[in-house]
Design an enzyme around this catalytic site. Structure first.
Site, PDB file in Angstrom:
ATOM      1  N   LYS A   1      36.003  38.996  43.586  1.00 52.34           N
ATOM      2  CA  LYS A   1      37.181  39.736  43.331  1.00 52.34           C
ATOM      3  C   LYS A   1      36.953  41.106  43.909  1.00 52.34           C
ATOM      4  O   LYS A   1      35.908  41.922  43.889  1.00 52.34           O
ATOM      5  CB  LYS A   1      37.326  40.020  42.018  1.00 52.34           C
ATOM      6  CG  LYS A   1      38.972  40.623  41.452  1.00 52.34           C
ATOM      7  CD  LYS A   1      39.088  40.567  40.191  1.00 52.34           C
ATOM      8  CE  LYS A   1      40.415  41.240  40.024  1.00 52.34           C
ATOM      9  NZ  LYS A   1      40.693  41.190  38.286  1.00 52.34           N
TER      10      LYS A   1
ATOM     11  N   SER B   1      45.123  39.748  37.002  1.00 50.47           N
ATOM     12  CA  SER B   1      45.026  40.249  38.408  1.00 50.47           C
ATOM     13  C   SER B   1      43.883  39.420  39.194  1.00 50.47           C
ATOM     14  O   SER B   1      44.122  39.539  40.520  1.00 50.47           O
ATOM     15  CB  SER B   1      44.646  41.455  38.293  1.00 50.47           C
ATOM     16  OG  SER B   1      43.259  41.672  37.666  1.00 50.47           O
TER      17      SER B   1
ATOM     18  N   SER C   1      42.765  39.159  32.801  1.00 47.75           N
ATOM     19  CA  SER C   1      42.769  38.970  34.265  1.00 47.75           C
ATOM     20  C   SER C   1      41.867  37.753  34.739  1.00 47.75           C
ATOM     21  O   SER C   1      41.962  37.357  35.952  1.00 47.75           O
ATOM     22  CB  SER C   1      42.437  40.207  34.829  1.00 47.75           C
ATOM     23  OG  SER C   1      43.704  40.878  35.043  1.00 47.75           O
TER      24      SER C   1
HETATM   25  N1  GLN Z   1      47.827  41.864  32.959  1.00 46.09           N
HETATM   26  C1  GLN Z   1      47.149  42.921  32.346  1.00 46.09           C
HETATM   27  C2  GLN Z   1      47.586  44.160  33.079  1.00 46.09           C
HETATM   28  O1  GLN Z   1      48.439  44.372  33.686  1.00 46.09           O
HETATM   29  C3  GLN Z   1      45.829  42.856  32.540  1.00 46.09           C
HETATM   30  C4  GLN Z   1      45.014  42.930  33.600  1.00 46.09           C
HETATM   31  C5  GLN Z   1      43.642  42.641  33.556  1.00 46.09           C
HETATM   32  O2  GLN Z   1      42.636  42.188  32.946  1.00 46.09           O
HETATM   33  N2  GLN Z   1      43.045  43.413  34.819  1.00 46.09           N
HETATM   34  O3  GLN Z   1      47.055  45.453  32.680  1.00 46.09           O
END
Ligand code: GLN
Length: 500
Positions: free
Chosen positions: A75, A150, A174
């Site tokens: 990532k 994400s 994420s």
């Molecule tokens: N969807 C969550 C956010 O937008 C989690 C994102 C993540 O785990 N990096 O913050």
């Protein structure tokens, strides 16, 4: 047989396949699918090919390491020396870190080969990968749908069989949510289990790196390589690292699995509800005990998370000012006259709208007079949510829940309504708030052919229990081995690519 890390390790070692042919196959798959799926932001082809040749020499000599010749995608929020690390943002479009994250150092030392950097929501803020400055990634099961976020690129690349293994990061779901949307397996370890050194910070008290692959066994192999204390990260834990592969082999008989009633209520798709209950019935049939538990403060998870995470993000993102890293818009004269406008223009042009929204929310929450009412209160809610889990774990060893309220949604369907997007994190963010480990694994398909995920949760540093439960489940089911029909099918491609 699916090409998993475990099967590839074996075939490489027995010299049934060559690392160089595997690598060429991986790049052929990525290049042919990139226009549709857009899983990668950058590739590391020349170096990966060179390393694959060296891996073959090591394998021939019989001095291979655990992951020699295994291709991995990373990532793009994890620092890789000499390779751009954009965090999905325009503001870091040309940022090349001068060092490797600790997880990268450990994976390289074990012989893994980095093939490229994976698409993601900008600075890991999002649940759909649509907040990427490099275009949305698409779900290989249905290209009109999101892969989740994400870590959308990581999940899509593994699901699409472009790479057998990827790293993601998880601040509020994420790793687990995209794994569920794409029908793969992903692990968010306990906070502190894996070093965060070299992980670009979003919300430092919640962020954790974790592996994503097709099987629980693969996660166990890779977790073993990455876990453990790191002198470069003061929040990494000295807690001893278990033998994760051995843990996989233990049966579920004797385990008690709790189903929290608050996770099976309003808003949950009936098909997901059924799939998770079917999994519980299967565990029961195989000798585990299933009980109902309660996590009464679940509903405070989303507000507490979106305060804590945005507050920390606003502070962490202050460093992108056009001076130290990446993009700079405008010039500063030698008296520093235009300095302020350079900061403003850089941040205005460099950040996308979701990141700006979070910086504003977080700055507000931390501003004087509001700190107590918001950030401090969110911290108290975290303690209460943690206590809920501690109480539940007095009655069970593992907790079983859905990962998401719905299957993968259509591109664009939630972009106009950030709150709607935030609500899709309801079952995942509580674990980050409580610093607990969670495993997301395939549990079935919806009537329209989209993957359904389920989540296992264990007490702090009991990843061994997650892997034990998850590995057993994957011995009884084959959801995790099903591939989307248009996927790149590495095995078939290998035959036509090898030797070329
Ligand atoms: N969807 C969550 C956010 O937008 C989690 C994102 C993540 O785990 N990096 O913050």
């Amino acid at each position: 047989m699916a090409w998993t890390v475990a099967t590839l390790q074996k075939s490489l070692k027995e010299r049934k396949i060559k690392s160089i042919d595997l690598m060429r196959t991986v790049f052929a798959a990525i290049e042919s699918r990139q226009p549709q799926v857009n899983a990668f932001i950058s590739l590391n082809k020349a170096q990966a090919i060179e390393e694959a040749e060296k891996a073959d020499r090591d394998l021939d000599k019989g001095n291979a390491k655990l992951l020699t010749g295994i291709p991995i995608g990373i990532k793009d929020v994890i620092c890789t020396e000499g390779m751009t690390t954009t965090c999905g943002s325009k503001i870091l479009h040309n940022f090349v870190p001068p060092y490797d994250a600790t997880v990268i150092t450990r994976l390289k030392a074990a012989g893994a080969i980095i093939v490229g950097k994976l698409n993601m929501d900008e600075f890991a803020m999002g649940s759909s990968n649509e907040n990427s400055a490099y275009g949305p990634c698409r779900n290989p099961w249905d290209l009109t749908r999101v892969p989740g976020g994400s870590s959308g690129g990581s999940a899509a690349a593994v699901a699409d069989r472009q790479v057998p293994l990827a790293l993601g990061s998880d601040t509020g779901g994420s790793i687990r949510q995209p794994a569920a949307f794409c029908g793969i397996t992903g692990l968010k370890p306990t906070y502190g289990r894996i070093s965060r050194y070299g992980l670009v910070a979003f919300a430092s008290s919640l962020d954790q790196i974790g592996p994503m692959a097709l099987t629980v066994e693969d996660l166990a192999i890779v977790l073993q390589v990455m876990a453990g204390k790191d002198p470069l990260d003061a929040t990494s834990s000295p807690e001893p690292v278990a033998d994760y592969r051995a843990a996989c082999r233990e049966e579920v008989k004797g385990l008690t699995i709790g189903m929290p009633r608050e996770y099976f209520g309003e808003g949950l798709s009936p098909e997901i509800d059924k799939a998770v209950r079917d999994a519980a019935a299967l565990f029961e049939k195989k000798g585990a005990k299933v009980v109902e538990v309660s996590l009464p403060h679940t509903k405070f998870g989303i507000p507490a998370y979106y305060l804590a995470a945005t507050a920390e993000a606003s502070a962490n993102l202050a460093r992108y000012d056009g001076v130290k890293y990446g993009l700079r818009v405008g010039r500063v004269d030698d008296r520093g006259v235009a300095l302020r406008s350079m900061y403003e223009r850089t941040r205005h042009d460099g950040f996308g709208s979701e990141v700006k929204r979070r910086i504003m929310l977080g700055t507000f929450a931390l501003s004087s007079g509001y700190y107590e009412a918001y950030y401090a209160k969110a911290t108290k809610v975290r303690a209460i949510i943690r206590k809920d889990f501690e109480d539940a774990f007095k009655k069970c060893n593992l907790i079983l829940t859905p990962v998401t309220p719905t299957v993968a949604f259509s591109l664009g369907s939630k972009m106009e309504d950030p709150l709607e997007m935030y609500l899709s994190d309801v079952y995942t963010i509580t674990l980050n708030l409580a610093e607990l480990p969670g495993l997301s694994l395939p549990a079935g398909f919806s009537s329209n052919g989209l993957p359904i995920g389920m989540q296992l949760i264990a007490p702090h540093f009991r990843e061994d229990l997650l892997l034990r439960g998850g590995f057993s489940y994957q011995q009884w089911t084959d959801w995790h081995l099903r591939a989307p029909s248009g996927s790149s099918a590495l095995e078939a491609r290998y035959e036509s690519t090898k030797g070329k």
